[in-house]
Enzyme design. Structure first.
Site, PDB file in Angstrom:
ATOM      1  N   LYS A   1      -0.068   0.389  -2.258  1.00 50.39           N
ATOM      2  CA  LYS A   1      -1.357   0.928  -2.573  1.00 50.39           C
ATOM      3  C   LYS A   1      -2.100   1.631  -1.382  1.00 50.39           C
ATOM      4  O   LYS A   1      -1.906   1.267  -0.038  1.00 50.39           O
ATOM      5  CB  LYS A   1      -2.530  -0.135  -3.129  1.00 50.39           C
ATOM      6  CG  LYS A   1      -3.891   0.441  -3.573  1.00 50.39           C
ATOM      7  CD  LYS A   1      -4.750  -0.697  -4.139  1.00 50.39           C
ATOM      8  CE  LYS A   1      -6.099  -0.332  -4.405  1.00 50.39           C
ATOM      9  NZ  LYS A   1      -6.828  -1.217  -4.855  1.00 50.39           N
TER      10      LYS A   1
ATOM     11  N   SER B   1      -8.741  -0.271  -9.553  1.00 48.69           N
ATOM     12  CA  SER B   1      -8.318   0.642  -8.645  1.00 48.69           C
ATOM     13  C   SER B   1      -6.894   1.294  -8.139  1.00 48.69           C
ATOM     14  O   SER B   1      -6.656   2.152  -7.667  1.00 48.69           O
ATOM     15  CB  SER B   1      -9.208   0.654  -7.328  1.00 48.69           C
ATOM     16  OG  SER B   1      -8.801  -0.624  -6.563  1.00 48.69           O
TER      17      SER B   1
ATOM     18  N   SER C   1      -9.092  -4.705 -10.180  1.00 51.47           N
ATOM     19  CA  SER C   1      -8.187  -3.915  -9.648  1.00 51.47           C
ATOM     20  C   SER C   1      -6.605  -4.107  -9.738  1.00 51.47           C
ATOM     21  O   SER C   1      -5.978  -3.183  -9.318  1.00 51.47           O
ATOM     22  CB  SER C   1      -8.521  -3.117  -8.429  1.00 51.47           C
ATOM     23  OG  SER C   1      -9.953  -2.622  -8.542  1.00 51.47           O
TER      24      SER C   1
END
Length: 538
Positions: A129, A206, A230
């Site tokens: 990420k 996210s 997330s």
């Protein structure tokens, strides 16, 4: 120039696209909304490379160690597939296949020289990420201003990526996260990331870039973070497995937070992938590295699944929460949960109903805890370039005000009182884990994800959780997936969620279910994940 930020953002997007070799670029735009299998059918991968994508990370590691194929072969297949996934979903913010292939070649040479793998993840590709630091690679936290600053290239690995590198992993890309890292979607200066099952829908957030990449076959194991859902939300939106431990169980040092140094609500870090056993592989590699020695925020708790004891005796006693008291799940989610409970009961598991507790109160408290500066940092970062505050960023900050130190202390007192109350309630339930919806329904239409409480509640109380695919996708022909008739609604969120749903709009979207366990009971949640997912979706 008012849109100068947009020109620079587009230039960076073009730079990412240019990092994809010409031979790996799609010649035509895929037809249809389901783009999960474009890499497999594009002709860019060889038949042998397509076969490699069918394995989970655990099997990949075993096959590479057994020399069934090389690290270079695996890295090539995943770099190609990731390149295609980015072209169909906009999921990558930094792509470095040459670095990955050089690393894979070194790993192959070491295996040949020593006769043994470098570590348990020897040759396994891992995607990362955006906000998780990887030495020499780009990082933005969803802001163009950070990307363009001295902070925009990580000087060192985060503790978590360093441990994976030592275990033999191959890094090849970093994936998108949203502005402020605070959407259950994935939109930023890079534009929205799309869901491979249905490109009208969001992959969630996210950690949406990871979810889109994995679901499109471009990764087998990814690193996610979770402060409101997330990990669990994007995995649920994309039909994946995800695991969120308690906030201090795995290392986060070296990551870039959306609200650095704010400790009113602390996020967790964990795995996203394609199998339950890969969730445990990820966690075990990290804890075997003893991260508490280099990251003081991590508790000294080795992985101890052998200590799990079920209150139900030989099997877990499972609670089921049909809804959270604020928002009734949409029809496909309700149908999937009913089916799961029926299968568990048929397999001999005791399943008892659990009532929700103080759900809306939790949201009101979370909204205060997330932005104790009133959103000043978010607005300041956007102002560096003039990029706009996106609608979902504005929405999540609605009502946030800057707090004095005394007000922050009062909020922490309220948080601790809430946690104590819920812990007492949880203990009274006499269950091992709870099964509940991962979200109110399938993935939202882009730009509409505004209900967090099925996941965020468990960030507030800091309980571990996991999600798994229920083996269900939205089908307009399935009568159980038909839209509800108007009814008496529990809240405005309930009404909006019900009215947004039609099976045609959400066609093909997958459904995940969620498992929650008590504080510090990650091992119990992991064991339950393996058991329950096998019964529900064998």
């Amino acid at each position: 120039m008012a849109n100068d930020w947009k020109i620079r953002a587009d230039a960076y997007k073009a730079q990412v696209l240019a990092s994809i070799p010409e031979a790996w670029r799609l010649k035509t735009k895929p037809s249809g909304k389901d783009v999960r299998h474009v890499a497999e059918t594009s002709g860019i991968l060889t038949p042998d490379e397509v076969q490699l994508l069918a394995r989970d990370a655990t099997q990949l590691a075993a096959d590479i160690a057994a020399r069934k194929f090389s690290a270079v072969q695996v890295a090539t297949a995943y770099c190609k597939s990731a390149a295609v996934a980015h072209q169909t979903t906009n999921c990558i913010m930094d792509f470095f296949p040459d670095e990955a292939l050089a690393r894979a070649k070194w790993l192959d040479d070491e295996l040949e020289r020593t006769g043994k793998p470098v570590g348990v993840l020897h040759g396994v590709p891992i995607s990362v990420k955006d906000m998780v630091a990887l030495k020499g690679r780009r990082i933005s936290a969803g802001y163009l201003g950070i990307l363009e600053s001295a902070e925009g290239v990580s000087a060192e690995d985060a503790v978590i990526t360093a441990a994976f590198r030592a275990a033999g992993a191959v890094f090849y890309c970093k994936t998108t996260n949203p502005q402020a890292i605070m959407h259950l979607e994935c939109d930023s200066f890079l534009g929205p990331t799309l869901n491979p099952f249905n490109t009208d829908l969001t992959p969630g957030g996210s950690t949406g870039g990871e979810a889109a990449l994995i679901a499109a076959g471009g990764s087998v194991l990814g690193i996610g973070t979770d402060i409101g859902g997330s990990i669990r939300n994007p995995c649920a939106n994309c039909g994946l497995y995800g695991f969120k431990p308690c906030a201090s169980r795995l290392p986060k040092s070296g990551n870039m937070s959306g609200m650095p140094n704010q400790e009113t609500i602390v996020g967790a870090i964990g795995p996203m992938g394609v199998s339950a056993r890969d969730m445990e592989l990820f966690v075990k590699v990290q804890l075997d590295a003893k991260p508490w020695k280099v990251d003081p925020s991590v508790v000294k708790m080795p992985w101890r699944p052998e200590e799990v004891e079920w209150v139900g005796g030989s099997k877990p006693r499972i609670g089921v929460q049909w809804h959270d008291g604020v928002c009734v799940p949409q029809p496909p989610m309700r149908a999937a949960l009913r089916m799961a409970v029926d299968k568990l009961k048929a397999a001999g598991y005791e399943v008892v109903e659990v009532q929700p507790r103080k759900t809306w109160e939790a949201w009101l408290l979370l909204k205060e805890l997330y932005f104790t500066d009133g959103g000043a940092r978010v607005r300041g970062e956007a102002a560096r370039t003039g990029e706009p505050i996106l609608p979902l960023t504005e929405w999540v900050m609605t009502g946030a005000t800057e707090k004095t130190p005394t007000q922050v202390m009062e909020l922490v007192r309220q948080r601790e009182a809430f946690r104590k109350d819920y812990a007492k309630y949880w203990e009274s339930l006499n269950i091992d884990v709870m099964l509940l919806p991962a979200m109110p329904g399938p993935a939202n239409v882009l730009g509409t994800s505004k209900y967090w409480l099925y996941t965020a509640f468990y960030n507030l109380v800091d309980y571990p959780g996991a999600v798994f695919p229920a083996g269900v996708q939205v089908d307009p022909k399935n009568p159980e997936h038909a839209r509800d008739e108007p009814r008496e609604y529990l809240s405005e969120d309930d009404k909006r969620t019900a009215e947004e749903y039609t099976p045609e709009k959400f066609e093909n979207a997958p459904i995940d279910l969620q498992i929650i366990g008590g504080h510090w009971e990650e091992e119990k949640v992991m064991e339950a994940l393996k058991i329950i997912s096998k019964v529900v979706n064998p």
